[in-house]
Enzyme design. Structure first.
Site, mmCIF file in Angstrom:
data_model
loop_
_atom_site.group_PDB
_atom_site.id
_atom_site.type_symbol
_atom_site.label_atom_id
_atom_site.label_comp_id
_atom_site.label_asym_id
_atom_site.label_seq_id
_atom_site.Cartn_x
_atom_site.Cartn_y
_atom_site.Cartn_z
ATOM 1 N N GLU A 78 19.364 -7.554 -7.428
ATOM 2 C CA GLU A 78 20.098 -6.970 -6.313
ATOM 3 C C GLU A 78 19.233 -6.210 -5.312
ATOM 4 O O GLU A 78 19.685 -5.972 -4.185
ATOM 5 C CB GLU A 78 21.196 -6.033 -6.836
ATOM 6 C CG GLU A 78 22.267 -6.752 -7.626
ATOM 7 C CD GLU A 78 23.509 -5.925 -7.883
ATOM 8 O OE1 GLU A 78 24.509 -6.503 -8.319
ATOM 9 O OE2 GLU A 78 23.467 -4.693 -7.630
ATOM 10 N N GLU B 8 48.987 -3.264 -20.086
ATOM 11 C CA GLU B 8 48.196 -4.344 -19.507
ATOM 12 C C GLU B 8 46.771 -3.843 -19.253
ATOM 13 O O GLU B 8 46.581 -2.760 -18.694
ATOM 14 C CB GLU B 8 48.830 -4.825 -18.206
ATOM 15 C CG GLU B 8 50.239 -5.380 -18.404
ATOM 16 C CD GLU B 8 50.946 -5.663 -17.101
ATOM 17 O OE1 GLU B 8 50.345 -5.421 -16.029
ATOM 18 O OE2 GLU B 8 52.109 -6.125 -17.148
ATOM 19 N N PHE C 231 37.364 -12.879 -15.025
ATOM 20 C CA PHE C 231 37.877 -11.783 -15.828
ATOM 21 C C PHE C 231 39.176 -12.245 -16.484
ATOM 22 O O PHE C 231 39.646 -13.352 -16.244
ATOM 23 C CB PHE C 231 38.128 -10.548 -14.971
ATOM 24 C CG PHE C 231 36.882 -9.966 -14.355
ATOM 25 C CD1 PHE C 231 35.897 -9.409 -15.149
ATOM 26 C CD2 PHE C 231 36.697 -9.973 -12.981
ATOM 27 C CE1 PHE C 231 34.743 -8.879 -14.595
ATOM 28 C CE2 PHE C 231 35.550 -9.444 -12.415
ATOM 29 C CZ PHE C 231 34.569 -8.899 -13.218
ATOM 30 N N PRO D 23 40.211 4.409 -17.508
ATOM 31 C CA PRO D 23 40.641 3.946 -18.830
ATOM 32 C C PRO D 23 42.119 3.643 -18.952
ATOM 33 O O PRO D 23 42.543 3.080 -19.960
ATOM 34 C CB PRO D 23 40.238 5.095 -19.757
ATOM 35 C CG PRO D 23 40.222 6.302 -18.871
ATOM 36 C CD PRO D 23 39.744 5.806 -17.542
ATOM 37 N N GLU E 193 19.179 -6.321 -13.227
ATOM 38 C CA GLU E 193 19.998 -6.136 -12.035
ATOM 39 C C GLU E 193 19.181 -5.531 -10.891
ATOM 40 O O GLU E 193 19.412 -5.860 -9.719
ATOM 41 C CB GLU E 193 21.201 -5.250 -12.352
ATOM 42 C CG GLU E 193 22.248 -5.906 -13.245
ATOM 43 C CD GLU E 193 22.998 -7.046 -12.548
ATOM 44 O OE1 GLU E 193 22.883 -7.162 -11.308
ATOM 45 O OE2 GLU E 193 23.676 -7.814 -13.235
ATOM 46 N N GLU F 35 26.103 -16.471 -7.350
ATOM 47 C CA GLU F 35 27.246 -15.566 -7.442
ATOM 48 C C GLU F 35 27.752 -15.145 -6.067
ATOM 49 O O GLU F 35 28.559 -14.217 -5.963
ATOM 50 C CB GLU F 35 26.868 -14.334 -8.278
ATOM 51 C CG GLU F 35 26.509 -14.675 -9.728
ATOM 52 C CD GLU F 35 26.170 -13.456 -10.549
ATOM 53 O OE1 GLU F 35 26.377 -12.322 -10.048
ATOM 54 O OE2 GLU F 35 25.687 -13.621 -11.689
ATOM 55 N N ALA G 232 24.177 -2.518 -9.782
ATOM 56 C CA ALA G 232 25.092 -2.546 -10.926
ATOM 57 C C ALA G 232 25.365 -3.983 -11.342
ATOM 58 O O ALA G 232 25.183 -4.915 -10.557
ATOM 59 C CB ALA G 232 26.401 -1.840 -10.583
#
Length: 355
Positions: free
Chosen positions: A259, A194, A171, A277, A255, A306, A239
């Site tokens: 998963e 930020e 990220f 948000p 997914e 992962e 998800a």
């Protein structure tokens, strides 16, 4: 970067030239391009040149620093083509048509990244750069929310004075210095904000309407652990991120396979939302997904690449509703979908009976 280069494929599209700050003359080349469906998305997605019948639309450009940096990130090198050099070719990749708009937005994201990040570092981040670029495109095309209660502002309502990216791993964190129009009129002072840049994701609650049961997953989560939560293994829904080049529906089905080992036969769109948000650049597409959930279907799944360690749990839908109402679901999207499904159950059953 002396002389001129011939750009082919997605690189020759107007949107790409604009993103790279280039202009060029149109040139017709003999031959055809094969593959290239993920050109501009993946390093190995560029088409190959096949000589023979056909005409390739190319652009002759004077290369600039932006094109040079982009090419290094994408692993592209100019190749001899007669007396010219040609750029935009690779091993072929998947067949299909590339997405010029997505490729152009990925190019803009690459060029906006801090100069201190090496091309190799940016190349390693290409999957998440693509996720964010696709998220930006979906965001721009989203219908306005707010039910008409919130007024639409013009393009000058927010002015970004400066932006930087002090962290970029899987990220990224973006720091923006901005001003925006205030409710009282005028502009705010310059503010520092930020944002944790993560991109759009899908959330899917698998539901078996015949047995009226659902499948939940359980996995370890680092933020609850850091917070000191005594239960950092959370009950959640299926998800994951929406990869560049796929639709949200395709991501939901993928997914579910990764998963939970499930094939979804139908998707019911639920609520789309920003979960937090004030700080997170994440938008969620929530679904209920119809699946067959017999006894013994739950297992341990997840992608080894992962480091996913995911256990499935099949429970009655009524128990899920009870857990949500009793505050036993600390995962927000799961609680939201549990209550949404309870409220919409009659409508969904009617749609299944009358497809």
């Amino acid at each position: 970067m002396n002389g001129t280069w011939l750009l082919v494929g997605v690189l020759a599209e107007d949107s790409m030239l604009d993103a790279l700050g280039l202009t060029g003359d149109a040139v017709a080349l003999a031959g055809r391009l094969a593959g290239g469906a993920r050109a501009g998305i993946d390093r190995d997605g560029w088409p190959r040149l096949t000589m023979g019948q056909g005409i390739i639309a190319a652009r002759r450009v004077v290369p600039n620093k932006a094109l040079d940096r982009y090419a290094r990130v994408m692993g592209l090198t100019p190749q001899p083509f007669g007396s010219d050099l040609i750029l935009g070719l690779g091993s072929g990749g998947a067949e299909g048509s590339p997405s010029p708009d997505l490729a152009a937005e990925i190019a803009r994201q690459i060029l906006a990244a801090p100069a201190m990040l090496s091309p190799d570092r940016l190349a390693a981040r290409l999957p998440m750069i693509g996720v964010w670029a696709a998220s930006v495109l979906r965001g721009r095309s989203s219908p306005p929310s707010g039910g008409g209660l919130v007024a639409l502002r013009g393009p000058d309502a927010v002015r970004v004075e400066a932006a930087e990216e002090p962290f970029a791993g899987y990220f990224a964190v973006q720091v923006s210095h901005l001003r925006h129009r205030t409710h009282a009129g005028g502009m705010s002072p310059v503010m520092r904000r930020e944002t944790f840049v993560s991109g759009d994701a899908v959330v899917v609650l698998p539901w078996d309407p015949r047995r009226d049961r659902v499948l939940l997953i359980e996995q370890f989560r680092m933020p609850p652990f850091l917070r000191g939560d005594p239960q950092p293994w959370l009950l959640e829904t299926v998800a994951g991120r929406v990869d560049a080049g796929e639709t949200v529906e395709q991501a939901a089905r993928r997914e579910a396979q990764e998963e939970a080992g499930l094939t979804l036969t139908r998707l019911f769109p639920a609520i789309n939302c920003y979960p937090s948000p004030g700080a997170f650049g994440e938008y969620l597409y929530l679904f209920a997904g119809v699946a067959d959930l017999p006894d013994g279907i739950a297992g341990i799944h997840g992608l080894e690449s992962e480091a996913e360690d995911i256990r499935g749990h099949v429970i009655d839908r009524a128990d899920l509703t009870r857990m949500a109402l009793e505050g036993q679901l600390s995962n927000g999207p799961l609680a939201t979908l549990a209550l949404w499904l309870e409220l919409r159950i009659g409508t969904l059953r009617a749609q299944l009976d009358n497809p």
